[in-house]
Motif scaffolding. Structure first.
Motif, mmCIF file in Angstrom:
data_model
loop_
_atom_site.group_PDB
_atom_site.id
_atom_site.type_symbol
_atom_site.label_atom_id
_atom_site.label_comp_id
_atom_site.label_asym_id
_atom_site.label_seq_id
_atom_site.Cartn_x
_atom_site.Cartn_y
_atom_site.Cartn_z
ATOM 1 N N CYS A 28 0.755 -1.241 -0.123
ATOM 2 C CA CYS A 28 -0.198 0.023 0.066
ATOM 3 C C CYS A 28 0.988 1.296 -0.082
ATOM 4 O O CYS A 28 1.897 1.339 0.767
ATOM 5 C CB CYS A 28 -1.054 -0.078 1.293
ATOM 6 S SG CYS A 28 -1.939 1.373 1.317
ATOM 7 N N HIS B 16 0.202 4.174 0.733
ATOM 8 C CA HIS B 16 -0.064 4.766 1.906
ATOM 9 C C HIS B 16 0.268 4.303 3.100
ATOM 10 O O HIS B 16 1.170 4.953 4.329
ATOM 11 C CB HIS B 16 -1.424 5.289 2.107
ATOM 12 C CG HIS B 16 -1.730 6.202 2.993
ATOM 13 N ND1 HIS B 16 -1.583 7.460 3.180
ATOM 14 C CD2 HIS B 16 -2.664 6.152 4.193
ATOM 15 C CE1 HIS B 16 -1.987 8.090 4.378
ATOM 16 N NE2 HIS B 16 -2.559 7.450 4.859
ATOM 17 N N CYS B 17 -0.261 3.318 3.687
ATOM 18 C CA CYS B 17 0.333 2.670 5.104
ATOM 19 C C CYS B 17 1.325 1.711 4.865
ATOM 20 O O CYS B 17 1.619 1.114 5.990
ATOM 21 C CB CYS B 17 -1.070 2.084 5.696
ATOM 22 S SG CYS B 17 -1.518 0.583 5.005
ATOM 23 N N CYS C 7 -6.796 -0.020 0.476
ATOM 24 C CA CYS C 7 -8.270 0.006 0.567
ATOM 25 C C CYS C 7 -8.583 1.548 -0.017
ATOM 26 O O CYS C 7 -7.503 2.367 -0.075
ATOM 27 C CB CYS C 7 -8.924 0.178 2.060
ATOM 28 S SG CYS C 7 -7.961 1.345 3.128
ATOM 29 N N ALA C 8 -9.908 1.828 -0.211
ATOM 30 C CA ALA C 8 -10.302 3.266 -0.828
ATOM 31 C C ALA C 8 -9.801 4.513 0.302
ATOM 32 O O ALA C 8 -9.455 5.479 -0.091
ATOM 33 C CB ALA C 8 -11.665 3.226 -0.984
ATOM 34 N N HIS C 9 -9.987 3.968 1.290
ATOM 35 C CA HIS C 9 -9.382 5.040 2.410
ATOM 36 C C HIS C 9 -7.942 5.615 2.546
ATOM 37 O O HIS C 9 -7.847 6.593 2.397
ATOM 38 C CB HIS C 9 -9.794 4.303 4.019
ATOM 39 C CG HIS C 9 -9.127 5.184 5.177
ATOM 40 N ND1 HIS C 9 -10.030 6.537 5.355
ATOM 41 C CD2 HIS C 9 -8.148 5.514 5.783
ATOM 42 C CE1 HIS C 9 -9.477 7.199 6.264
ATOM 43 N NE2 HIS C 9 -8.196 6.380 6.688
ATOM 44 N N CYS C 10 -7.186 4.781 2.255
ATOM 45 C CA CYS C 10 -5.850 4.976 1.979
ATOM 46 C C CYS C 10 -5.691 5.787 0.625
ATOM 47 O O CYS C 10 -4.906 6.660 0.716
ATOM 48 C CB CYS C 10 -4.942 3.766 2.071
ATOM 49 S SG CYS C 10 -4.509 3.088 3.711
ATOM 50 N N ALA D 263 -7.681 7.617 -0.722
ATOM 51 C CA ALA D 263 -8.144 8.928 -0.321
ATOM 52 C C ALA D 263 -7.167 9.843 0.344
ATOM 53 O O ALA D 263 -7.260 11.008 0.192
ATOM 54 C CB ALA D 263 -9.673 8.904 0.336
ATOM 55 N N GLU D 264 -6.633 9.221 1.363
ATOM 56 C CA GLU D 264 -5.557 9.782 2.186
ATOM 57 C C GLU D 264 -4.534 10.009 1.492
ATOM 58 O O GLU D 264 -3.798 11.321 1.837
ATOM 59 C CB GLU D 264 -5.166 8.777 3.349
ATOM 60 C CG GLU D 264 -6.221 8.629 4.506
ATOM 61 C CD GLU D 264 -6.243 9.850 5.369
ATOM 62 O OE1 GLU D 264 -5.501 10.069 6.113
ATOM 63 O OE2 GLU D 264 -7.375 10.214 5.594
ATOM 64 N N THR E 131 -8.765 10.821 -5.647
ATOM 65 C CA THR E 131 -10.244 10.887 -5.320
ATOM 66 C C THR E 131 -10.897 9.909 -6.434
ATOM 67 O O THR E 131 -10.463 9.621 -7.331
ATOM 68 C CB THR E 131 -10.676 12.312 -5.708
ATOM 69 O OG1 THR E 131 -10.047 12.766 -6.785
ATOM 70 C CG2 THR E 131 -9.996 13.388 -4.446
ATOM 71 N N ALA F 22 -14.308 4.165 -4.718
ATOM 72 C CA ALA F 22 -14.962 3.608 -3.613
ATOM 73 C C ALA F 22 -14.577 2.288 -3.366
ATOM 74 O O ALA F 22 -14.333 1.566 -4.414
ATOM 75 C CB ALA F 22 -16.467 4.079 -3.769
ATOM 76 N N ASP F 23 -14.606 1.609 -2.377
ATOM 77 C CA ASP F 23 -14.274 0.183 -2.108
ATOM 78 C C ASP F 23 -15.425 -0.487 -2.992
ATOM 79 O O ASP F 23 -16.757 -0.295 -2.862
ATOM 80 C CB ASP F 23 -14.467 -0.329 -0.555
ATOM 81 C CG ASP F 23 -12.931 0.105 -0.050
ATOM 82 O OD1 ASP F 23 -11.941 -0.292 -0.773
ATOM 83 O OD2 ASP F 23 -12.854 0.161 0.968
#
Ligand code: ZN
Ligand code: ZN
Length: 77
Positions: free
Chosen positions: A40, A42-43, A61-64, A66-67, A71, A74-75
């Motif tokens: 990933c 991001h994380c 995941c979509a959250h990462c 987005a972070e 944009t 969505a998952d």
């Protein structure tokens, strides 16, 4: 019988994974994930599921995503 290319374990239930025409030998999925799964962006965790790909980067995941400033994702559940 073949040796795991990650940990060197000589295991009779080792298996082969072919990626982009290159074959890799592992004794466990843990080793296969360690060697092959994208990280990933991001994380930093290993993307083992479907993950999210955007701008040539992988996210778990979509959250990462987005972070990280991506944009419109969505998952897909
Ligand atoms: Zn191994
Ligand atoms: Zn992540």
């Amino acid at each position: 019988m073949a040796q795991c290319e990650v940990c060197g374990n000589d295991y009779d239930k080792s298996f082969e994974v072919v990626v982009a025409g290159q074959s890799h030998t592992f004794d466990s999925f843990e080793c296969a994930i360690h060697a092959l799964a994208p990280q990933c962006d991001h994380c930093g965790c290993r993307v083992v599921g479907h993950g999210v790909e955007a701008d040539g980067k992988y996210f778990c995941c979509a959250h990462c995503a987005a972070e990280a400033g991506v944009t419109g994702i969505a998952d897909r559940v």
